[in-house]
Design an enzyme around this catalytic site. Structure first.
Site, PDB file in Angstrom:
ATOM      1  N   TYR A 440      -0.658  -1.462  77.987  1.00  0.00           N
ATOM      2  CA  TYR A 440      -1.857  -2.227  77.651  1.00  0.00           C
ATOM      3  C   TYR A 440      -1.678  -3.086  76.411  1.00  0.00           C
ATOM      4  CZ  TYR A 440      -3.467   1.980  74.879  1.00  0.00           C
ATOM      5  OH  TYR A 440      -3.618   3.040  74.030  1.00  0.00           O
ATOM      6  N   GLU A 441      -2.650  -3.955  76.219  1.00  0.00           N
ATOM      7  CA  GLU A 441      -2.604  -5.007  75.186  1.00  0.00           C
ATOM      8  C   GLU A 441      -1.398  -5.926  75.367  1.00  0.00           C
ATOM      9  OE1 GLU A 441      -5.208  -5.351  73.806  1.00  0.00           O
ATOM     10  OE2 GLU A 441      -6.112  -3.369  73.851  1.00  0.00           O
ATOM     11  N   GLY A 442      -1.046  -6.165  76.614  1.00  0.00           N
ATOM     12  CA  GLY A 442       0.119  -6.978  76.944  1.00  0.00           C
ATOM     13  C   GLY A 442       1.315  -6.072  77.160  1.00  0.00           C
TER      14      GLY A 442
END
Length: 600
Positions: A440-442
């Protein structure tokens, strides 16, 4: 059951001898971080998380969150009481601005506490963590009215916050979002759409949740340039600050996921919910990056924090568990077997964990310092330098930090053998929890592409050249000292590999852009080795000086020197192999047609 002891001594060492916290005491904000205050934050904060949050980690994972028929969500038993204690103690206010009720301390101090909180209970730490990301965006892009209306209660912890970006059909490619915002006559907007994977999307910890939602306005282009950002409260806020009616936003379901069970990862439905534009229309991408960059540094810290607690327990198990004899002869003949510590392969896993966790702790705290100095340094030139370093290291801290954090968690599980696979020992939870940080978050592939595809070329390569210079200057100073010359030479060689790989990208990236994509992950790890190596050079430079002055715990300092040698001998040489992988290019990687990947 696992145990956890906050690594206060190591944090103090880093703050004093790598970050140099007190050398910045003359700057705004740093004056609040006096040595006695910092000691209190580390000691009392560590005690709080160990006694209040850590005991809920396993039970929270087992119980998970519960969604009810009315769309409300309750967190696991004990979480509400723990959150109330967290708010009452003011732990969430450490680095928030004083004008909004915060304590105004440097981000680097709150980062130290956040590591302890994540180690003790990653799922719990995500609730205030997401709030901080939302606060960061509102402080930069929100109107004065929005800041006054929402930020004080978010800083205090009375209200929570989220980031609503992802949708079923789009993750990284936010230009594909379908959530729509229609203007209302009173200046507000009606938000309609579905968001998925929303951490802390609905819960019972706070009386209100302030959602920051990406949506497209009428006529906006079908690309990321058409994105706008809106503040959408779960409960509408009256002009006098009191809570009004429930907004048309609800939790449709809780995601059934691999780890972080105690955090409510929600599908969020917006059914004409009332929201207000944050910043300019179709300029939401800039606001999103404020949230994302803050979150990416926080996720990198998650990689370190889960690795730290997994490592601590693997060390304890290796000390207690007896299996076999040392290859060089029985170390404890009076016992039926020696401890696991006599076996080189167990030592390999534990030494790698020690070298990387201590190096990553220094890198995370040094990165947090860059965030402080980007805004607080006295000259524009210095602020630019620190901003450049933070920008180029953010994908490295997130990507390399979480890749290695997961590796450490799985190796810690491996030390336990079969017991590591059994839930009651706790190690399998750390592996499951650590895995999400790489996604997550890229995803870490996105981090690598952000690094090589965007950050390297920005401002004519100014940021990477600044990093090369910082490393070269430290190496030059350390090579003059016989106590640090060997480590400095190893780091110089690794930095040379990074410089050569950078030049290869410049020479071959334009010929075939796939060359950049094919080497991006290796490049991110190569820069990670150099960045962590820089931290170890600073630690290994401090240890002999302290020993000579008769300061500090001699055994602790000796362990630093041995661990630095391990990093130089066993981890730093990977830099050469990574460079060779980069220079192999994309031809073999991209040659097979997709149908050749299918089973016969």
């Amino acid at each position: 059951m696992p145990k956890y002891t906050p690594p206060v001594r190591d944090t103090r060492f880093v703050l004093d001898h790598v970050v140099g916290l007190q050398s910045h005491a003359n700057l705004a904000g740093f004056a609040n971080a006096t040595p006695d205050v910092v000691d209190a934050v580390l000691d009392e904060g560590g005690k709080f998380v160990a006694e209040v949050l850590f005991p809920l980690n396993h039970s929270g994972d087992q119980e998970g969150c519960t969604r009810h028929a009315d769309g409300t969500v309750t967190t696991p038993a004990g979480f509400k009481q723990a959150y109330d204690a967290f708010v009452e103690s003011g732990w969430g206010t450490l680095s928030a601005p004083e004008e909004f009720g915060g304590q105004g301390m440097p981000h680097v101090v709150s980062t130290a506490f956040q590591e302890y909180m994540i180690s003790s209970n990653m799922a719990f730490a995500m609730y205030p963590g997401l709030t901080h990301g939302a606060i960061a965006a509102l402080l930069v892009k929100g109107s004065d009215e929005q800041k006054a209306k929402y930020v004080p209660n978010m800083v205090s912890g009375k209200w929570g916050g989220t980031m609503n970006l992802t949708e079923p059909q789009c993750g990284t490619d936010l230009g594909l979002i379908r959530t729509r915002a229609e203007p209302n006559a009173d200046g507000s907007w009606s938000i309609t759409g579905t968001k998925i994977f929303i951490s802390s999307g609905e819960h019972d910890l706070t009386e209100n949740i302030i959602h920051l939602v990406l949506a497209k306005t009428p006529g906006a282009p079908e690309s990321s340039k058409g994105i706008s950002l809106f503040v959408v409260p779960k409960v509408l806020v009256n002009d006098d600050g009191s809570l009004g009616v429930r907004n048309a936003v609800s939790c449709g379901s809780i995601e059934h996921k691999m780890g972080i069970h105690a955090n409510s990862t929600c599908v969020m439905n917006y059914d004409g919910a009332t929201g207000w534009l944050v910043g300019e229309e179709m300029k939401g991408l800039a606001a999103m990056f404020i949230m994302m960059n803050a979150a990416r540094l926080g996720v990198g810290l998650q990689g370190l924090a889960v690795a730290e607690v997994a490592y601590q327990n693997a060390v304890q198990y290796a000390q207690d568990r007896r299996q076999g004899r040392s290859m060089t002869g029985a170390k404890e003949p009076g016992e039926k077997a020696d401890t696991l510590f006599v076996h080189p392969d167990v030592r390999r896993m534990l030494m790698e964990a020690k070298a990387l966790t201590e190096g990553l702790r220094a890198l995370c705290l040094w990165g947090a310092l860059q965030a402080d100095l980007e805004h607080g340094a006295p000259t524009e030139e210095e602020r630019q330098l620190h901003g450049d370093l933070l920008g180029i290291l953010t994908p490295v801290i997130k990507g390399y930090g979480t890749d290695k954090g997961y590796d450490i968690a799985t190796n810690a599980q491996q030390v336990y053998g079969g017991h590591g696979y059994i839930a009651e020992w706790g190690m399998e939870q750390y592996v499951r929890d650590a895995r999400i940080a790489m996604i997550y978050e890229g995803t870490n592939g996105v981090q690598a592409m952000d690094l090589v595809g965007r950050k390297l070329a920005q401002n004519g390569g100014r940021a990477v050249q600044a990093l090369f210079k910082v490393v070269a200057d430290d190496v030059a100073a350390a090579k003059a000292d016989p106590a640090t010359a060997d480590f400095a030479a190893a780091l110089e060689k690794a930095n040379g590999e990074l410089q050569a790989a950078t030049m290869w990208f410049l020479a071959n990236g334009m010929k075939n852009p796939d060359n950049v994509g094919a080497g991006a992950h290796s490049y991110m790890h190569l820069m990670g080795i150099v960045a962590v190596g820089l931290m170890w050079l600073r630690m290994v430079s401090a240890a002999p000086r302290l020993k000579a002055a008769g300061e500090g715990d001699l055994a602790f300092l000796d362990a630093k020197l041995v661990t630095a040698r391990y990093f130089a001998e066993r981890i730093m040489p990977e830099a050469g192999a990574l460079r060779r992988k980069i220079e192999a290019g994309a031809e073999a990687m991209m040659a097979l047609p997709p149908e050749m990947f299918e089973a016969a």
